[in-house]
Design a protein around this motif. Structure first.
Motif, PDB file in Angstrom:
ATOM      1  N   UNK A 156       0.845  -1.190   0.000  1.00 18.06           N
ATOM      2  CA  UNK A 156       0.000   0.000   0.000  1.00 18.06           C
ATOM      3  C   UNK A 156       0.883   1.243   0.000  1.00 18.06           C
ATOM      4  N   UNK A 157       1.899   1.222   0.849  1.00 21.79           N
ATOM      5  CA  UNK A 157       2.792   2.380   0.914  1.00 21.79           C
ATOM      6  C   UNK A 157       3.513   2.606  -0.404  1.00 21.79           C
ATOM      7  N   UNK A 158       3.842   1.529  -1.070  1.00 22.00           N
ATOM      8  CA  UNK A 158       4.627   1.657  -2.301  1.00 22.00           C
ATOM      9  C   UNK A 158       3.771   1.777  -3.550  1.00 22.00           C
ATOM     10  N   UNK A 159       2.463   1.807  -3.390  1.00 23.58           N
ATOM     11  CA  UNK A 159       1.582   1.731  -4.569  1.00 23.58           C
ATOM     12  C   UNK A 159       1.940   2.742  -5.660  1.00 23.58           C
ATOM     13  N   UNK A 160       2.135   4.013  -5.277  1.00 24.84           N
ATOM     14  CA  UNK A 160       2.400   5.044  -6.289  1.00 24.84           C
ATOM     15  C   UNK A 160       3.709   4.744  -7.025  1.00 24.84           C
ATOM     16  N   UNK A 161       4.726   4.348  -6.277  1.00 27.58           N
ATOM     17  CA  UNK A 161       6.020   4.045  -6.900  1.00 27.58           C
ATOM     18  C   UNK A 161       5.907   2.836  -7.833  1.00 27.58           C
ATOM     19  N   UNK A 162       5.167   1.833  -7.390  1.00 26.41           N
ATOM     20  CA  UNK A 162       4.991   0.624  -8.217  1.00 26.41           C
ATOM     21  C   UNK A 162       4.305   0.999  -9.536  1.00 26.41           C
ATOM     22  N   UNK A 163       3.244   1.777  -9.429  1.00 27.13           N
ATOM     23  CA  UNK A 163       2.500   2.143 -10.641  1.00 27.13           C
ATOM     24  C   UNK A 163       3.364   2.965 -11.589  1.00 27.13           C
ATOM     25  N   UNK A 164       4.077   3.937 -11.023  1.00 29.01           N
ATOM     26  CA  UNK A 164       4.940   4.785 -11.863  1.00 29.01           C
ATOM     27  C   UNK A 164       6.025   3.975 -12.549  1.00 29.01           C
ATOM     28  N   UNK A 165       6.641   3.076 -11.782  1.00 27.75           N
ATOM     29  CA  UNK A 165       7.745   2.284 -12.325  1.00 27.75           C
ATOM     30  C   UNK A 165       7.253   1.378 -13.450  1.00 27.75           C
ATOM     31  N   UNK A 166       6.103   0.743 -13.234  1.00 26.98           N
ATOM     32  CA  UNK A 166       5.554  -0.142 -14.262  1.00 26.98           C
ATOM     33  C   UNK A 166       5.178   0.654 -15.507  1.00 26.98           C
ATOM     34  N   UNK A 167       4.562   1.807 -15.298  1.00 24.75           N
ATOM     35  CA  UNK A 167       4.135   2.615 -16.444  1.00 24.75           C
ATOM     36  C   UNK A 167       5.332   3.096 -17.262  1.00 24.75           C
ATOM     37  N   UNK A 168       6.358   3.556 -16.569  1.00 26.77           N
ATOM     38  CA  UNK A 168       7.546   4.056 -17.263  1.00 26.77           C
ATOM     39  C   UNK A 168       8.211   2.932 -18.064  1.00 26.77           C
ATOM     40  N   UNK A 169       8.387   1.789 -17.425  1.00 20.94           N
ATOM     41  CA  UNK A 169       9.053   0.656 -18.083  1.00 20.94           C
ATOM     42  C   UNK A 169       8.239   0.174 -19.285  1.00 20.94           C
ATOM     43  N   UNK A 170       6.936   0.091 -19.108  1.00 22.83           N
ATOM     44  CA  UNK A 170       6.118  -0.431 -20.207  1.00 22.83           C
ATOM     45  C   UNK A 170       6.057   0.572 -21.357  1.00 22.83           C
ATOM     46  N   UNK A 171       5.998   1.854 -21.025  1.00 23.73           N
ATOM     47  CA  UNK A 171       5.969   2.879 -22.072  1.00 23.73           C
ATOM     48  C   UNK A 171       7.261   2.815 -22.899  1.00 23.73           C
ATOM     49  N   UNK A 172       8.371   2.698 -22.210  1.00 20.38           N
ATOM     50  CA  UNK A 172       9.661   2.615 -22.914  1.00 20.38           C
ATOM     51  C   UNK A 172       9.770   1.354 -23.745  1.00 20.38           C
ATOM     52  N   UNK A 173       9.412   0.235 -23.142  1.00 18.45           N
ATOM     53  CA  UNK A 173       9.606  -1.042 -23.829  1.00 18.45           C
ATOM     54  C   UNK A 173       8.672  -1.142 -25.033  1.00 18.45           C
ATOM     55  N   UNK A 174       7.520  -0.513 -24.947  1.00 19.80           N
ATOM     56  CA  UNK A 174       6.563  -0.563 -26.053  1.00 19.80           C
ATOM     57  C   UNK A 174       7.148   0.011 -27.345  1.00 19.80           C
ATOM     58  N   UNK A 175       8.064   0.977 -27.201  1.00 16.60           N
ATOM     59  CA  UNK A 175       8.604   1.600 -28.412  1.00 16.60           C
ATOM     60  C   UNK A 175       9.431   0.619 -29.234  1.00 16.60           C
ATOM     61  N   UNK A 176       9.955  -0.427 -28.617  1.00 20.11           N
ATOM     62  CA  UNK A 176      10.783  -1.371 -29.375  1.00 20.11           C
ATOM     63  C   UNK A 176      10.179  -2.772 -29.442  1.00 20.11           C
TER      64      UNK A 176
END
Ligand code: ATP
Ligand code: MG
Ligand code: MG
Ligand code: MG
Length: 469
Positions: free
Chosen positions: A342-362
């Protein structure tokens, strides 16, 4: 019907009422233990208690321990999506005795919990013992009343438990449940044991030895108990299924994945949802414990798991990033038992979104290249190491992602060729730098950069740098 959260509580309360201290799960990153990448079992946080290096104000403990098995001696990454019983992240329920009770009490405690508290019928249960362990076999016979043909003697390491290459270890006895002949598989020790019919639910380890790096093993001063019961396997069983993914918690995550991708949760594409649900848990818990995606060490294992999940989301036709959308469902299910989530929720979401956005480009282009390269290939063929390396280097495909993608087609990767291409690139990068100044210093600098990940370092080819992010 008992939920996974209820079963966790029943386990802990049972041992608490038998004088065990309820101890919190340790984080997934082992403390002061370079021999282990991630905590893979309940005993890790107690390692020094078994060896007598450390004592505490209790000699009996019980835990629900977060475990990740995605590397090292116990690696289940390649099982996810293929077996009904493996996760990369799971909870191991355990009871521990540090020089207190031994076999004579550990077996009866386990038996009482599963047959009395959980009400599992005795006729469905089998046990294994280490082949020389008459004592354990006799306790099973006397206390549980199991017939000889349900007490299977095993001579392999399956009944001699080790955390890793070093550390406390010992013979073990394991409890199996027979889910019935509608599922493929055979009893432990048989040629079909890898199937999902007879599922191992609980491992009771008799800690009595310590393994050293030079291969030698010495008896420990005291005899201890370390047990591990897979919570998801027990939940499946008690909820009437052999399948870990058919439990209240995993079903919720699978439905979240179905909702985000608009693909039927239980149709032909179900395997993708399972992988996504599993990898969501391991990645979220790793991030909550402070691991971030990177190009080396633990961070690279995290990245590999994330990217594998992202490929499966892609195969479901997802246009937008998916993984971060599933985090609320996970937090809802597990946030109470594990507040760090619960405490890490925002960080988890941000990290997943950033990684997936980047990886999607390739990802798209990489998969297309992979399709083109393997178009004419038959089962058993192998993909050139250079191609796998190009996918790694230019498109950000970890080697195991490429292997995973080709597994269903029966195509392998020439890993020696991949390694050679990797070495060649390193050598080139070294040469490029060595020419521009004090060679010795730059070699050192290069090694450091190599260890930390080469993303910014290999700037001579922008596509290369992109792919490695
Ligand atoms: P298996 O033979 O099925 O792979 P294991 O012998 O590797 O299991 P142990 O190391 O004995 O497992 O771990 C103790 C218990 O943890 C197992 O009896 C099982 O209930 C559970 N467990 C082990 N690995 C997993 C996993 N990858 N996912 C879910 N539960 C697991
Ligand atoms: Mg295993
Ligand atoms: Mg096993
Ligand atoms: Mg086992």
């Amino acid at each position: 019907m008992a939920s996974l959260n209820d079963i966790r509580s029943t386990f802990l309360e049972f041992f608490q009422s038998n004088d065990h201290r309820v101890v919190d799960s340790s984080p997934l990153i082992p403390r002061n233990d370079p021999t282990l990448m991630f905590v893979n079992s309940g005993m890790v946080q107690f390692k020094n208690l078994f060896t007598g290096q450390e004592t505490r104000d209790y000699q009996r403990a019980t835990t629900a321990q977060k475990c990740v098995r995605a590397g090292g001696k116990h690696n289940d990454l390649d099982n996810v999506g293929y077996t009904a019983r493996h996760h990369t992240f799971f909870e191991m329920m355990g009871n521990f005795s540090f020089g207190d009770y031994f076999k004579e009490q550990a077996i009866p405690l386990a038996w009482d919990l599963i047959t009395k508290e959980f009400g599992i019928p005795k006729e469905k249960l089998y046990v294994t013992v280490y082949h020389t362990d008459d004592e354990a076999a006799n306790i099973w016979k006397k206390y549980a009343g199991l017939p000889d043909d349900r007490i299977i003697r095993i001579a392999t390491d399956d009944n001699f438990w080790r955390m890793g290459p070093t550390g406390p270890c010992g013979p073990c006895t394991e409890i199996f449940y027979d889910h019935g002949d509608h599922i493929w598989g055979g009893p432990p020790g048989s040629p079909e044991e890898d199937g999902d019919r007879f599922i191992e639910i609980w491992n009771v380890v008799f800690m009595q030895n310590e393994q050293f790096a030079d291969g030698s093993m010495k008896p420990l001063d005291m005899q201890s108990i370390d047990t591990g019961m897979g919570l998801e396997r027990m939940a499946a069983l008690l909820q009437g299924s052999h399948d870990n993914y058919d439990t209240d918690l995993m079903r919720d995550l699978i439905e979240a994945s179905a909702h985000a991708t608009h693909v039927d949760p239980y149709g032909d594409q179900n395997v993708h949802h399972r992988v996504i649900a599993d990898h969501l848990r391991s990645t979220s818990f790793l991030i909550a414990d402070g691991v971030l995606p990177s190009n080396e060490g633990r961070g690279y294992v995290l990245r590999r798991i994330m990217r594998r999940a992202m490929r499966h989301a892609h195969l479901l036709g997802a246009k937008d990033p998916v993984m971060h959308q599933l985090v609320p469902a996970l937090v809802k299910q597990m946030g109470q038992a594990y507040p760090e989530l619960t405490q890490g929720q925002a960080l988890i979401e941000e990290t997943l979104l950033l990684e997936e956005t980047r990886f999607k480009t390739t990802l798209d282009r990489g998969l297309k290249l992979l399709d083109d390269e393997t178009a004419g290939m038959d089962k058993g063929a192998s993909l050139a190491g250079e191609t796998a390396f190009k996918l790694y280097d230019t498109y950000g495909f970890p080697l195991d992602l490429t292997q995973d993608a080709l597994r269903e087609k029966g195509i392998e990767v020439d890993t020696a060729g991949f390694d050679a291409a990797m070495d060649e690139q390193k050598a080139k990068a070294r040469a490029a730098w060595a020419g521009s100044g004090d060679a010795a210093d730059e070699t050192v600098w290069f090694d450091i950069a190599q260890d930390k990940g080469t993303t910014e370092f290999l700037g001579y080819d922008t596509e290369t740098a992109e792919g490695q992010i």
